[in-house]
Each structure stands twice: as structure tokens, then as C-alpha cells.
Design an enzyme around this catalytic site. Structure first.
Site, PDB file in Angstrom:
ATOM      1  N   SER A  86      53.392  17.031  59.453  1.00 31.35           N
ATOM      2  CA  SER A  86      54.620  16.975  60.255  1.00 31.35           C
ATOM      3  C   SER A  86      54.658  18.132  61.237  1.00 31.35           C
ATOM      4  O   SER A  86      54.401  19.282  60.862  1.00 31.35           O
ATOM      5  CB  SER A  86      55.864  17.042  59.361  1.00 31.35           C
ATOM      6  OG  SER A  86      57.032  17.115  60.162  1.00 31.35           O
ATOM      7  N   VAL A  91      52.582  25.396  59.723  1.00 33.22           N
ATOM      8  CA  VAL A  91      51.144  25.328  60.003  1.00 33.22           C
ATOM      9  C   VAL A  91      50.855  24.281  61.079  1.00 33.22           C
ATOM     10  O   VAL A  91      50.047  24.515  61.984  1.00 33.22           O
ATOM     11  CB  VAL A  91      50.338  25.039  58.717  1.00 33.22           C
ATOM     12  CG1 VAL A  91      48.853  24.904  59.026  1.00 33.22           C
ATOM     13  CG2 VAL A  91      50.554  26.146  57.700  1.00 33.22           C
ATOM     14  N   CYS A  92      51.541  23.141  61.007  1.00 30.98           N
ATOM     15  CA  CYS A  92      51.344  22.092  62.024  1.00 30.98           C
ATOM     16  C   CYS A  92      51.805  22.582  63.394  1.00 30.98           C
ATOM     17  O   CYS A  92      51.192  22.265  64.420  1.00 30.98           O
ATOM     18  CB  CYS A  92      52.111  20.828  61.638  1.00 30.98           C
ATOM     19  SG  CYS A  92      51.580  20.130  60.067  1.00 30.98           S
ATOM     20  N   ASP A  93      52.878  23.346  63.406  1.00 33.21           N
ATOM     21  CA  ASP A  93      53.395  23.937  64.646  1.00 33.21           C
ATOM     22  C   ASP A  93      52.339  24.852  65.270  1.00 33.21           C
ATOM     23  O   ASP A  93      52.003  24.729  66.455  1.00 33.21           O
ATOM     24  CB  ASP A  93      54.681  24.708  64.323  1.00 33.21           C
ATOM     25  CG  ASP A  93      55.324  25.339  65.543  1.00 33.21           C
ATOM     26  OD1 ASP A  93      54.726  26.260  66.142  1.00 33.21           O
ATOM     27  OD2 ASP A  93      56.439  24.919  65.909  1.00 33.21           O
ATOM     28  N   THR A  96      49.190  22.807  66.489  1.00 36.10           N
ATOM     29  CA  THR A  96      49.392  22.010  67.698  1.00 36.10           C
ATOM     30  C   THR A  96      49.547  22.901  68.925  1.00 36.10           C
ATOM     31  O   THR A  96      49.055  22.565  70.011  1.00 36.10           O
ATOM     32  CB  THR A  96      50.592  21.058  67.522  1.00 36.10           C
ATOM     33  OG1 THR A  96      50.410  20.325  66.296  1.00 36.10           O
ATOM     34  CG2 THR A  96      50.684  20.060  68.666  1.00 36.10           C
TER      35      THR A  96
END
Length: 198
Positions: A86, A91-93, A96
């Protein structure tokens, strides 16, 4: 005599149970446990295993404007395809943002796609707030088509595992990285090296 009948019965059951798998290897969905962990706990991934050198599978995902998009529409360029649980997680932030920064340096013949189970309007909101313009975000929420085609669907959570696939201009998979611990970032240097070698 009874022993022979028992052996024959066991053999018959074995053959019958194996029959659904004969000739349908491509359609058989597998489950893989212990390949990936989430905060140390093993998760089960479902879908087909992707191998370097194979044709990249197509999948139907949803764009930020709610239109259905075929993954193959991006083939013809070098593709970095990332899957994340998500965008609204730390971590995804970070990941990306990093790929957004790198995408700006890679040239117009490279496209970076980030796929998650986030709803399309949530992805659009996140990109606007984060200032992410070089990465195309796509949602797998409707069909889980990508997750199953690329073997990264987390069975119990219906989220995508963290992974990176590099596909060349002919639509062939040239690099695969399934991140062992979902709560950690991928190896960016290895991904970028794979793209530069295309």
C-alpha cells in the site's frame, strides 16, 4: 489377494488425484509459503512463478481514472514494474519516491509502474500529495489479475508482496526481485543495473 486389491486401489486413487494436473501446468495456481515474510511472519503467496527469460504475462489493472488498462500496453518500452502492499505505508512511500526520482533520470524509453491493491482514487490522491509524477500507479483491487499472474498475491490479506520485475522492449522478463521481508525496501542498485543492461 486382499493385499493386491489394496495396492490396486491405492494406485487408482493416486492416478485419479493426479489427473487434474496433467496437461494444465500453465493454469495451475500455486501457493508458496516461507518465501516471503511480513514483520518476520511467513505469508502465503498465490499465483504463477515468474522466471527470467519468459514472456511477461499480461494483466488487467485499473488506472487512476478508473479505466481498465492492460499491462501489455506498456510493453514496447523498458518497464520497471513494482508491486507494493500500500502506498499509504512508510516503506512503500519511500520506495515509490525513490523510483520516481530514478525514473526522471532513466530516459523516455523507460516506464516505471507501481501496482498495489489501493483504490485508484487513493493512488491519485497519494501521488498528488507526494508530488510523484514519473511513476504510473495502477490498482489491482478489482481482479487481482496482476497478483495472480506474477505470483505476488498474499493469500490471507489480499495485498501484493513487495517485488520488482524488469521487462525489456520485446516484453520479456529480464530481472525478478521478490523482496524476502515485505517491511524492507528492494535492492534499488540491482534493479537499476538490470535496466541499464537492456
Amino acid at each position: 489377494m486382499a493385499k493386491n486389491v489394496l495396492i490396486a486401489a491405492v494406485a487408482f486413487i493416486f492416478v485419479i488425484s493426479a489427473m487434474p494436473l496433467v496437461g494444465c501446468k500453465e493454469n495451475y495456481m500455486t501457493e508458496k509459503k516461507t518465501i516471503v515474510t511480513m514483520k518476520g511472519n511467513p505469508v502465503t503467496l498465490t499465483g504463477k512463478k515468474i522466471e527470467v527469460g519468459q514472456k511477461a504475462p499480461d494483466a488487467e489493472v485499473v488506472a487512476n481514472d478508473m479505466s481498465v488498462v492492460k499491462l501489455s500496453s506498456y510493453f514496447g518500452k523498458k518497464c520497471i514494474i513494482t508491486s507494493v502492499p500500500s502506498l499509504d505505508t512508510p516503506v512503500c512511500d519511500v520506495e515509490t519516491h525513490r523510483f520516481n526520482e530514478e525514473a526522471g533520470k532513466l530516459g523516455s524509453d523507460v516506464v516505471v509502474l507501481t501496482i498495489s491493491m489501493d483504490l485508484p482514487f487513493a493512488q491519485k490522491r497519494w501521488c498528488g500529495a507526494a508530488g510523484v509524477k514519473n511513476v504510473i500507479t495502477l490498482s489491482d483491487y478489482r481482479y487481482a489479475s496482476f497478483g495472480n499472474a506474477y505470483g505476488v498475491l498474499i493469500k490471507d490479506l489480499r495485498l501484493l508482496a513487495r517485488a520488482v520485475f524488469v521487462v525489456d522492449k520485446t516484453g520479456v522478463v529480464r530481472y525478478v526481485q521478490i523482496v524476502p521481508e515485505i517491511a524492507t525496501e528492494p535492492n534499488y542498485a540491482a534493479v537499476l543495473e538490470a535496466v541499464k543492461n537492456l
